[in-house]
Design a protein around this motif. Sequence first.
Motif, PDB file in Angstrom:
ATOM      1  N   ASP A   1      15.848   2.297  -5.699  1.00 13.99           N
ATOM      2  CA  ASP A   1      17.017   3.187  -5.726  1.00 13.99           C
ATOM      3  C   ASP A   1      16.637   4.604  -5.328  1.00 13.99           C
ATOM      4  O   ASP A   1      17.386   5.278  -4.629  1.00 13.99           O
ATOM      5  CB  ASP A   1      17.643   3.190  -7.135  1.00 13.99           C
ATOM      6  CG  ASP A   1      18.345   1.884  -7.436  1.00 13.99           C
ATOM      7  OD1 ASP A   1      18.680   1.650  -8.617  1.00 13.99           O
ATOM      8  OD2 ASP A   1      18.562   1.077  -6.504  1.00 13.99           O
ATOM      9  N   ALA A   2      15.477   5.071  -5.774  1.00  8.82           N
ATOM     10  CA  ALA A   2      15.049   6.433  -5.441  1.00  8.82           C
ATOM     11  C   ALA A   2      14.844   6.573  -3.937  1.00  8.82           C
ATOM     12  O   ALA A   2      15.089   7.631  -3.365  1.00  8.82           O
ATOM     13  CB  ALA A   2      13.763   6.788  -6.176  1.00  8.82           C
ATOM     14  N   MET A   3      14.459   5.487  -3.302  1.00  2.17           N
ATOM     15  CA  MET A   3      14.165   5.572  -1.867  1.00  2.17           C
ATOM     16  C   MET A   3      15.376   5.292  -0.994  1.00  2.17           C
ATOM     17  O   MET A   3      15.548   5.904   0.057  1.00  2.17           O
ATOM     18  CB  MET A   3      13.061   4.582  -1.503  1.00  2.17           C
ATOM     19  CG  MET A   3      11.703   4.982  -2.022  1.00  2.17           C
ATOM     20  SD  MET A   3      10.424   3.847  -1.478  1.00  2.17           S
ATOM     21  CE  MET A   3      10.329   4.271   0.260  1.00  2.17           C
ATOM     22  N   PHE A   4      16.209   4.337  -1.418  1.00  2.00           N
ATOM     23  CA  PHE A   4      17.227   3.854  -0.493  1.00  2.00           C
ATOM     24  C   PHE A   4      18.658   4.110  -0.916  1.00  2.00           C
ATOM     25  O   PHE A   4      19.581   3.803  -0.166  1.00  2.00           O
ATOM     26  CB  PHE A   4      17.039   2.353  -0.270  1.00  2.00           C
ATOM     27  CG  PHE A   4      15.696   2.012   0.301  1.00  2.00           C
ATOM     28  CD1 PHE A   4      14.748   1.343  -0.459  1.00  2.00           C
ATOM     29  CD2 PHE A   4      15.362   2.383   1.591  1.00  2.00           C
ATOM     30  CE1 PHE A   4      13.501   1.045   0.060  1.00  2.00           C
ATOM     31  CE2 PHE A   4      14.115   2.090   2.120  1.00  2.00           C
ATOM     32  CZ  PHE A   4      13.182   1.411   1.350  1.00  2.00           C
ATOM     33  N   LYS A   5      18.867   4.659  -2.110  1.00  2.00           N
ATOM     34  CA  LYS A   5      20.249   4.880  -2.531  1.00  2.00           C
ATOM     35  C   LYS A   5      20.565   6.385  -2.635  1.00  2.00           C
ATOM     36  O   LYS A   5      19.678   7.190  -2.755  1.00  2.00           O
ATOM     37  CB  LYS A   5      20.468   4.217  -3.903  1.00  2.00           C
ATOM     38  CG  LYS A   5      20.339   2.712  -3.804  1.00  2.00           C
ATOM     39  CD  LYS A   5      21.444   2.018  -4.536  1.00  2.00           C
ATOM     40  CE  LYS A   5      21.469   0.546  -4.134  1.00  2.00           C
ATOM     41  NZ  LYS A   5      21.603  -0.323  -5.301  1.00  2.00           N
TER      42      LYS A   5
ATOM     43  N   LYS B   1      13.868   0.986  -9.825  1.00  2.00           N
ATOM     44  CA  LYS B   1      13.964   2.454  -9.881  1.00  2.00           C
ATOM     45  C   LYS B   1      13.329   3.069  -8.621  1.00  2.00           C
ATOM     46  O   LYS B   1      13.807   4.092  -8.122  1.00  2.00           O
ATOM     47  CB  LYS B   1      13.313   3.015 -11.150  1.00  2.00           C
ATOM     48  CG  LYS B   1      11.810   2.867 -11.243  1.00  2.00           C
ATOM     49  CD  LYS B   1      11.279   3.464 -12.548  1.00  2.00           C
ATOM     50  CE  LYS B   1       9.774   3.287 -12.607  1.00  2.00           C
ATOM     51  NZ  LYS B   1       9.213   3.646 -13.910  1.00  2.00           N
ATOM     52  N   ILE B   2      12.294   2.426  -8.105  1.00  2.16           N
ATOM     53  CA  ILE B   2      11.666   2.923  -6.880  1.00  2.16           C
ATOM     54  C   ILE B   2      12.589   2.639  -5.695  1.00  2.16           C
ATOM     55  O   ILE B   2      12.797   3.505  -4.831  1.00  2.16           O
ATOM     56  CB  ILE B   2      10.294   2.256  -6.649  1.00  2.16           C
ATOM     57  CG1 ILE B   2       9.348   2.595  -7.794  1.00  2.16           C
ATOM     58  CG2 ILE B   2       9.696   2.664  -5.315  1.00  2.16           C
ATOM     59  CD1 ILE B   2       8.020   1.866  -7.736  1.00  2.16           C
TER      60      ILE B   2
ATOM     61  N   TYR C   1       0.821  -1.208   0.000  1.00  6.65           N
ATOM     62  CA  TYR C   1       0.000   0.000   0.000  1.00  6.65           C
ATOM     63  C   TYR C   1       0.860   1.265   0.000  1.00  6.65           C
ATOM     64  O   TYR C   1       0.402   2.340  -0.360  1.00  6.65           O
ATOM     65  CB  TYR C   1      -0.956  -0.001   1.199  1.00  6.65           C
ATOM     66  CG  TYR C   1      -0.331   0.454   2.497  1.00  6.65           C
ATOM     67  CD1 TYR C   1       0.367  -0.437   3.310  1.00  6.65           C
ATOM     68  CD2 TYR C   1      -0.426   1.769   2.914  1.00  6.65           C
ATOM     69  CE1 TYR C   1       0.944  -0.016   4.486  1.00  6.65           C
ATOM     70  CE2 TYR C   1       0.151   2.197   4.100  1.00  6.65           C
ATOM     71  CZ  TYR C   1       0.831   1.299   4.881  1.00  6.65           C
ATOM     72  OH  TYR C   1       1.418   1.717   6.048  1.00  6.65           O
ATOM     73  N   LEU C   2       2.118   1.147   0.416  1.00  8.56           N
ATOM     74  CA  LEU C   2       2.994   2.309   0.465  1.00  8.56           C
ATOM     75  C   LEU C   2       3.413   2.779  -0.923  1.00  8.56           C
ATOM     76  O   LEU C   2       3.998   3.844  -1.060  1.00  8.56           O
ATOM     77  CB  LEU C   2       4.243   1.964   1.276  1.00  8.56           C
ATOM     78  CG  LEU C   2       3.976   1.610   2.743  1.00  8.56           C
ATOM     79  CD1 LEU C   2       5.208   0.948   3.339  1.00  8.56           C
ATOM     80  CD2 LEU C   2       3.610   2.840   3.531  1.00  8.56           C
ATOM     81  N   PHE C   3       3.146   1.977  -1.937  1.00  8.72           N
ATOM     82  CA  PHE C   3       3.667   2.290  -3.265  1.00  8.72           C
ATOM     83  C   PHE C   3       2.585   2.355  -4.328  1.00  8.72           C
ATOM     84  O   PHE C   3       2.893   2.392  -5.519  1.00  8.72           O
ATOM     85  CB  PHE C   3       4.693   1.222  -3.675  1.00  8.72           C
ATOM     86  CG  PHE C   3       5.811   1.092  -2.692  1.00  8.72           C
ATOM     87  CD1 PHE C   3       5.779   0.114  -1.710  1.00  8.72           C
ATOM     88  CD2 PHE C   3       6.880   1.959  -2.722  1.00  8.72           C
ATOM     89  CE1 PHE C   3       6.789   0.012  -0.777  1.00  8.72           C
ATOM     90  CE2 PHE C   3       7.904   1.862  -1.795  1.00  8.72           C
ATOM     91  CZ  PHE C   3       7.855   0.883  -0.822  1.00  8.72           C
ATOM     92  N   LEU C   4       1.340   2.342  -3.933  1.00  5.24           N
ATOM     93  CA  LEU C   4       0.271   2.236  -4.913  1.00  5.24           C
ATOM     94  C   LEU C   4      -0.478   3.554  -5.089  1.00  5.24           C
ATOM     95  O   LEU C   4      -0.691   4.295  -4.127  1.00  5.24           O
ATOM     96  CB  LEU C   4      -0.718   1.140  -4.501  1.00  5.24           C
ATOM     97  CG  LEU C   4      -0.137  -0.274  -4.427  1.00  5.24           C
ATOM     98  CD1 LEU C   4      -1.203  -1.268  -4.003  1.00  5.24           C
ATOM     99  CD2 LEU C   4       0.470  -0.681  -5.759  1.00  5.24           C
ATOM    100  N   PRO C   5      -0.918   3.821  -6.315  1.00  2.00           N
ATOM    101  CA  PRO C   5      -1.748   5.008  -6.551  1.00  2.00           C
ATOM    102  C   PRO C   5      -3.144   4.784  -5.976  1.00  2.00           C
ATOM    103  O   PRO C   5      -3.434   3.717  -5.458  1.00  2.00           O
ATOM    104  CB  PRO C   5      -1.780   5.110  -8.073  1.00  2.00           C
ATOM    105  CG  PRO C   5      -1.610   3.700  -8.534  1.00  2.00           C
ATOM    106  CD  PRO C   5      -0.716   3.031  -7.526  1.00  2.00           C
ATOM    107  N   PHE C   6      -3.986   5.791  -6.102  1.00  2.00           N
ATOM    108  CA  PHE C   6      -5.321   5.684  -5.512  1.00  2.00           C
ATOM    109  C   PHE C   6      -6.211   4.716  -6.301  1.00  2.00           C
ATOM    110  O   PHE C   6      -7.235   4.265  -5.809  1.00  2.00           O
ATOM    111  CB  PHE C   6      -5.999   7.070  -5.475  1.00  2.00           C
ATOM    112  CG  PHE C   6      -6.467   7.579  -6.816  1.00  2.00           C
ATOM    113  CD1 PHE C   6      -5.578   8.151  -7.711  1.00  2.00           C
ATOM    114  CD2 PHE C   6      -7.790   7.464  -7.192  1.00  2.00           C
ATOM    115  CE1 PHE C   6      -5.995   8.611  -8.944  1.00  2.00           C
ATOM    116  CE2 PHE C   6      -8.230   7.921  -8.428  1.00  2.00           C
ATOM    117  CZ  PHE C   6      -7.329   8.488  -9.314  1.00  2.00           C
ATOM    118  N   ASN C   7      -5.811   4.396  -7.533  1.00  2.00           N
ATOM    119  CA  ASN C   7      -6.640   3.551  -8.397  1.00  2.00           C
ATOM    120  C   ASN C   7      -5.809   2.405  -8.993  1.00  2.00           C
ATOM    121  O   ASN C   7      -5.742   2.251 -10.224  1.00  2.00           O
ATOM    122  CB  ASN C   7      -7.250   4.374  -9.521  1.00  2.00           C
ATOM    123  CG  ASN C   7      -6.172   5.095 -10.338  1.00  2.00           C
ATOM    124  OD1 ASN C   7      -5.005   5.130  -9.941  1.00  2.00           O
ATOM    125  ND2 ASN C   7      -6.552   5.636 -11.474  1.00  2.00           N
TER     126      ASN C   7
END
Lengths: 309, 251
Positions: free
Chosen positions: B247-251, B244-245, B43-49
Amino acid sequence: MRCLSRLLLLLIPFLGIAALRDSFKKIEVDLPGKYRMGNIDFVYMINLDHRPQKFADASIQLLKYEICPYRVSAINGWELTSKQLDQLGLTYVPGMTPLMATCYPEEADGAPSYEFMQEYGKVYFCHHMAKGTIGCYLSHLSVLQHAYDAGYETIWVMEDDILVELDPWILVDLISHLDALVGRENWDVLFTDPDYRLAKGQYAIAKGLPKRPDFDNSYEERYSPRYTMQVDVSPHFRRIGARFGAYSMILRRSGIRKLLDFAERHKLFLAYDLDNICEMRRYACRYDVVTQVPVVDAITDNGQSEINE
Amino acid sequence: MRFLFYLLLLSLVLGPMHGEELLFEGVWKEVLKTRTDSGNDAYLFLPFNPVIVMVGGYRSGKVKKLAKMYPKGQIFVFESNPEAFPALLKEVAFFGNVFVSNALLYLGSGTFPFYLYRDIYGEPFGSDLECSLLEPSEPLSPFLKKITNVYCLSFTNWCQSQKLFHIDYIDLDLGGCEWDLLQNISEILGSVSVIHIRTHETSFKRDTILFPDVKKGMEGLGFNLLSHWFCELGQGEATFIQRKIFDAMFK
């Protein structure tokens, strides 16, 4: 045509300055002198209307010392519309670094949408930026705008979850002391405790910067000395590069201007206390004067919308 | 005597599978230790739809939770266990955003043998309603199956027929066949942000690919491990996110 659309996209961030100020809450004070405290021109306390107990619990600690904070009716971020949020957040344009982010599209009926930034022209906030946090940011900016317009040189801004550990009047002496130590014009913010505290009371030392799409996110930049420094400059003060928590800050006019300019230029992406990239000269007291109620005991107003029941 | 022997063998298998200690690995190791529910990192990575595909949805609890969280999403649930399907259908009947099928979304189309696992008393074995396309391994084979048939749909063909060019979240509980499927649908995974799978540290089923190999394979497909909780020598649940997600969050 493509060049024109890209040019338009690049101009978008500059078109929203007026829109940001439109979202501030107007603060009107009848007797400003009542909220003065020595060399502090004005004492503010930000508090949501439906949290009278928090204001009572916080202010009574100050009233004991005959310090009267001005209650600022906080902006309830949960009531912000998608249209308003679109005026406040960061527009993704070519040249920015895509990150995992949050948006509030109109069709989502107020629910957050967590997305990897891909769509140029779309407005984003940082990952998991709750509306309550956006409201808190706007409340702080409203205070800063009021203070700047009123011509104040030094203000004390608090949130309603403070814990007074020492007689707050020593802050008046500490301000004079800091002025003498580094120069009156050479500091922007003084935090009234060493650092943000976690649930069990331990300090969470802020070092470095979180990522922003519109800034250099290299490790070297984000963890450069200017954002990681922790230098003791006297028995009372530490010069710091970054800091969590905006619950008790003494701000100079130069700091007020920098924070307002930063928000206007770069819009709201991170939480107010995480946007340490703003070129502020930060100092912190090396001991708790006024700190925060331990997180485990505090009622959060930034979290879920169920608090609005 | 033979009965006692098999009983002992069962206890050796059952013991570690129902071990009480949960082990963790992944980026959010410290966070997971304080949680009892590990399966909802998606749920932390999902859009509203979001578009969600769940293969193995017999735990209607998870389906209902997602349906409530994402009223504007589309949740496609495949549950091939004939003993679980009626209950699932009943539980989610009133959710307009949930679409349920009794087929098994897998590699190819057709009817295949399907094993419903039972213990020596005929009761569900391991986790409730354990079932799989994979046969049990010897010498447990005589005691641990009830064979039926299941209709399989090709994952790729099904996506094309539904005109599903984008999936946000895939949740797989395929009784040990999770990796078989994932490595064969790599062209679909480009749009997927989060993959949640049942994992196996050991198995009483033949040809189960165990988690260390799955993890390596997922990295090859462009997904990094976010969190994994598991019982030693047992089963677990792992969440992977697109690189890509990650790396964007943890690197």
